[in-house]
Scaffold this active site. Structure first.
Site, short mmCIF file in Angstrom:
data_model
loop_
_atom_site.label_atom_id
_atom_site.label_comp_id
_atom_site.label_asym_id
_atom_site.label_seq_id
_atom_site.Cartn_x
_atom_site.Cartn_y
_atom_site.Cartn_z
N SER A 124 0.83 -1.20 0.00
CA SER A 124 0.00 0.00 0.00
C SER A 124 0.87 1.25 0.00
CB SER A 124 -0.85 -0.02 1.28
OG SER A 124 -1.48 1.21 1.48
N TYR A 149 -2.25 -0.99 10.93
CA TYR A 149 -2.47 -1.54 9.58
C TYR A 149 -1.27 -1.25 8.69
CZ TYR A 149 -3.90 -1.72 4.74
OH TYR A 149 -3.92 -1.99 3.39
N LYS A 153 1.70 -3.82 6.73
CA LYS A 153 2.12 -3.82 5.31
C LYS A 153 3.64 -3.65 5.24
CE LYS A 153 -1.75 -4.57 3.50
NZ LYS A 153 -1.98 -5.87 2.86
P1 NAD Z 1 -11.14 -6.93 1.14
O1 NAD Z 1 -11.38 -6.90 2.60
O2 NAD Z 1 -12.28 -6.73 0.22
O3 NAD Z 1 -10.40 -8.29 0.74
C1 NAD Z 1 -9.57 -9.00 1.62
C2 NAD Z 1 -10.06 -10.44 1.63
O4 NAD Z 1 -9.22 -11.22 2.49
C3 NAD Z 1 -11.48 -10.58 2.16
O5 NAD Z 1 -12.23 -11.35 1.24
C4 NAD Z 1 -11.32 -11.30 3.49
O6 NAD Z 1 -12.42 -12.13 3.77
C5 NAD Z 1 -10.04 -12.06 3.27
N1 NAD Z 1 -9.26 -12.39 4.47
C6 NAD Z 1 -8.83 -11.55 5.45
N2 NAD Z 1 -8.09 -12.22 6.34
C7 NAD Z 1 -8.04 -13.51 5.93
C8 NAD Z 1 -7.42 -14.69 6.42
N3 NAD Z 1 -6.69 -14.68 7.53
N4 NAD Z 1 -7.57 -15.83 5.73
C9 NAD Z 1 -8.30 -15.87 4.60
N5 NAD Z 1 -8.91 -14.80 4.08
C10 NAD Z 1 -8.78 -13.62 4.73
O7 NAD Z 1 -10.00 -5.85 0.84
P2 NAD Z 1 -9.42 -5.32 -0.56
O8 NAD Z 1 -9.74 -3.87 -0.65
O9 NAD Z 1 -9.81 -6.23 -1.65
O10 NAD Z 1 -7.87 -5.42 -0.25
C11 NAD Z 1 -7.10 -6.53 -0.65
C12 NAD Z 1 -5.68 -6.34 -0.16
O11 NAD Z 1 -5.16 -5.13 -0.70
C13 NAD Z 1 -5.55 -6.20 1.36
O12 NAD Z 1 -4.38 -6.85 1.78
C14 NAD Z 1 -5.43 -4.71 1.57
O13 NAD Z 1 -4.73 -4.40 2.73
C15 NAD Z 1 -4.65 -4.30 0.33
N6 NAD Z 1 -4.85 -2.89 -0.03
C16 NAD Z 1 -6.11 -2.41 -0.21
C17 NAD Z 1 -6.30 -1.07 -0.54
C18 NAD Z 1 -7.68 -0.50 -0.69
O14 NAD Z 1 -7.83 0.71 -0.64
N7 NAD Z 1 -8.72 -1.31 -0.91
C19 NAD Z 1 -5.20 -0.24 -0.72
C20 NAD Z 1 -3.92 -0.77 -0.54
C21 NAD Z 1 -3.75 -2.11 -0.20
C1 WQD Z 2 -9.67 9.64 0.74
C2 WQD Z 2 -9.94 11.10 1.07
C3 WQD Z 2 -10.37 11.53 3.40
C4 WQD Z 2 -14.17 9.42 3.70
C5 WQD Z 2 -7.01 4.66 2.79
C6 WQD Z 2 -5.96 4.00 3.64
C7 WQD Z 2 -4.82 3.55 2.78
C8 WQD Z 2 -5.30 2.70 1.62
C9 WQD Z 2 -6.40 3.35 0.86
C10 WQD Z 2 -5.17 0.41 2.21
C11 WQD Z 2 -9.26 11.56 2.35
C12 WQD Z 2 -11.58 11.85 2.54
C13 WQD Z 2 -12.99 9.95 3.21
C14 WQD Z 2 -15.23 10.29 4.05
C15 WQD Z 2 -13.86 12.16 3.40
N1 WQD Z 2 -5.84 1.46 2.05
N2 WQD Z 2 -12.84 11.30 3.08
N3 WQD Z 2 -15.02 11.64 3.89
O1 WQD Z 2 -7.25 7.69 3.51
O2 WQD Z 2 -6.34 8.02 1.15
O3 WQD Z 2 -6.42 5.78 2.15
O4 WQD Z 2 -7.44 3.75 1.77
O5 WQD Z 2 -3.99 0.24 2.15
O6 WQD Z 2 -3.96 2.84 3.62
O7 WQD Z 2 -5.52 4.93 4.60
O8 WQD Z 2 -8.53 6.85 1.46
O9 WQD Z 2 -10.89 6.78 0.79
O10 WQD Z 2 -10.33 6.81 3.26
O11 WQD Z 2 -9.94 8.86 1.90
O12 WQD Z 2 -13.72 13.39 3.29
O13 WQD Z 2 -16.28 9.87 4.52
O14 WQD Z 2 -11.35 11.26 1.29
O15 WQD Z 2 -10.22 12.46 4.42
O16 WQD Z 2 -8.87 12.89 2.15
P1 WQD Z 2 -7.10 7.19 2.14
P2 WQD Z 2 -10.00 7.25 1.89
#
Ligand code: NAD
Ligand code: WQD
Length: 338
Positions: A124, A149, A153
């Site tokens: 991330s 969190y 990562k």
């Molecule tokens: P998500 O929660 O939709 O998907 C994660 C999946 O992992 C879920 O289906 C959950 O049931 C499963 N899971 C969690 N722990 C588990 C375990 N111990 N064993 C088996 N399954 C398990 O989230 P997402 O948005 O699809 O994110 C996927 C990955 O990408 C995550 O690792 C997240 O941290 C990373 N990521 C997400 C974002 C984002 O903004 N969505 C940004 C950066 C990184």
């Molecule tokens: C985006 C912008 C908020 C909600 C997060 C995690 C990051 C990554 C992606 C996993 C910000 C604003 C949000 C609301 C708002 N995930 N906001 N009202 O914070 O960039 O990143 O998700 O790895 O680790 O921190 O994304 O979508 O939460 O926010 O004003 O109800 O929207 O303040 O400026 P963020 P976000």
């Protein structure tokens, strides 16, 4: 190649399964459904017309991993499984460290013992320290994370980096995602957060469908052109395709590599609200609220390394992201729950 997709029922995992299957890969999913629904797997099969081998297990369950690796000839793993809510991780740090770190360790051990040498990890943009200048490059400083969190990562990256050094012939690709939004253009799969959404786009789309009455915009006094925070939003299908490109890359490369997956373009919170309103013809009532702790004013990527070495670039624009978010939300007002 058969690819083991951990967390494949989740938001990014399900979209990646579609792109892998469309490119002719076989897909085996392990997911304990802690934050997802098995319906997502059925929808992936519906979109692609192909079968997914699905195991409802925890990635920390070593015996379950052994059974999967014995049954399927796996060429690579993509490790999405993890808990991802920043605020929750502050409340429940031990659960986050347990889930996110032990899943990574157990998976690596099982891969090593079964001779599987390729792993892609969902990292991330949150691993970059807040001291860097924008846009962020892969060589920028990491660490100084602001929540558990983020540390999971950061630490998982280190576990994988060390494993790539120690285990012969291993290839580890760390993909640092920026802000994935949108949904598959069919509207059949998308993001289905449980409870009140933490992230901006799911909140906007729940306001649009009438599940929430207005959006709170966290802070309008940042040092940005309109005072709201700037992020690098990327269509989830582009992100999914980045994983397919990384699979191709990893077949040719050993050791550790790290890539940003972003567009390189920053949009403010108000840009996002206005784009959603314009593209979908729906008014999004909003109010300005205090800043959210831990938010940086600006965060966006330099995606040049991914373009050069993976041959991958984001293709969808902001209008596509807004249109596809709404296609999913309007067809599935209660997500997979309906
Ligand atoms: P998500 O929660 O939709 O998907 C994660 C999946 O992992 C879920 O289906 C959950 O049931 C499963 N899971 C969690 N722990 C588990 C375990 N111990 N064993 C088996 N399954 C398990 O989230 P997402 O948005 O699809 O994110 C996927 C990955 O990408 C995550 O690792 C997240 O941290 C990373 N990521 C997400 C974002 C984002 O903004 N969505 C940004 C950066 C990184
Ligand atoms: C985006 C912008 C908020 C909600 C997060 C995690 C990051 C990554 C992606 C996993 C910000 C604003 C949000 C609301 C708002 N995930 N906001 N009202 O914070 O960039 O990143 O998700 O790895 O680790 O921190 O994304 O979508 O939460 O926010 O004003 O109800 O929207 O303040 O400026 P963020 P976000």
């Amino acid at each position: 190649m058969n690819v083991l997709v951990t967390g494949g029922a989740g938001y990014i995992g399900s979209h990646t399964c579609v792109e892998l299957l469309n490119k002719g890969h076989g897909v085996v999913v392990i997911d304990n459904l802690v934050n997802s629904s098995a319906k997502a797997i059925e929808r992936v099969e519906q979109i692609t017309g192909k079968h997914v081998d699905f195991y409802e297990n925890d990635v920390r369950d070593r015996a379950a991993l052994d059974r999967i690796f014995e049954k399927h000839d796996i060429g690579a793993a993509i490790h999405f499984a993890g808990l991802k809510a920043v605020g929750e991780s502050v409340q429940m740090p031990l659960e986050y460290y347990d889930n996110n770190l032990f899943s990574t360790v157990r998976l690596c051990e099982a891969m090593r013992d079964h001779g599987v040498k390729n792993i892609i990890f969902s990292s991330s943009a949150t691993v970059y320290s807040g001291t860097n200048q924008m846009p962020l490059r892969e060589t920028d400083v990491t660490g100084m994370c602001t929540n558990p969190y983020g540390w999971t990562k950061y630490m998982s990256e280190q576990i994988l980096r060390d494993s790539a050094k120690a285990i012969e012939d291993w290839s580890v690709v760390l993909l640092r995602y920026f802000n994935p939004i949108g949904a598959h253009s069919s509207g059949l799969i998308g993001e289905d957060p449980r409870g009140i959404p933490n992230n901006l786009m799911p909140f906007i789309s729940q306001v649009a469908i009438g599940r929430r009455d207005h959006l709170n915009i966290f802070g309008n006094d940042y040092d940005t052109p309109d005072g709201t925070c700037i992020r690098d939003y990327i269509h989830v299908t582009d992100l999914a395709r980045g994983h397919v490109a990384a699979i191709d890359y990893m077949v040719e490369h050993r050791g550790e590599s790290v890539f940003n997956l972003g567009t390189g373009i920053g949009y403010s919170v108000l840009d996002m609200v206005k784009a959603f309103e314009r593209v979908n013809g729906i008014k999004i009532p909003y109010e300005f609220a205090p800043r959210r702790a831990g938010d940086l004013p600006k965060l966006y990527s330099n995606p040049d390394k991914s373009a050069e070495l993976l041959g991958w670039k984001a293709e969808y624009d902001l209008d596509d992201m807004c249109r596809d978010t709404w296609a999913w939300q309007s067809k599935n007002p209660m997500g997979y729950g309906e």
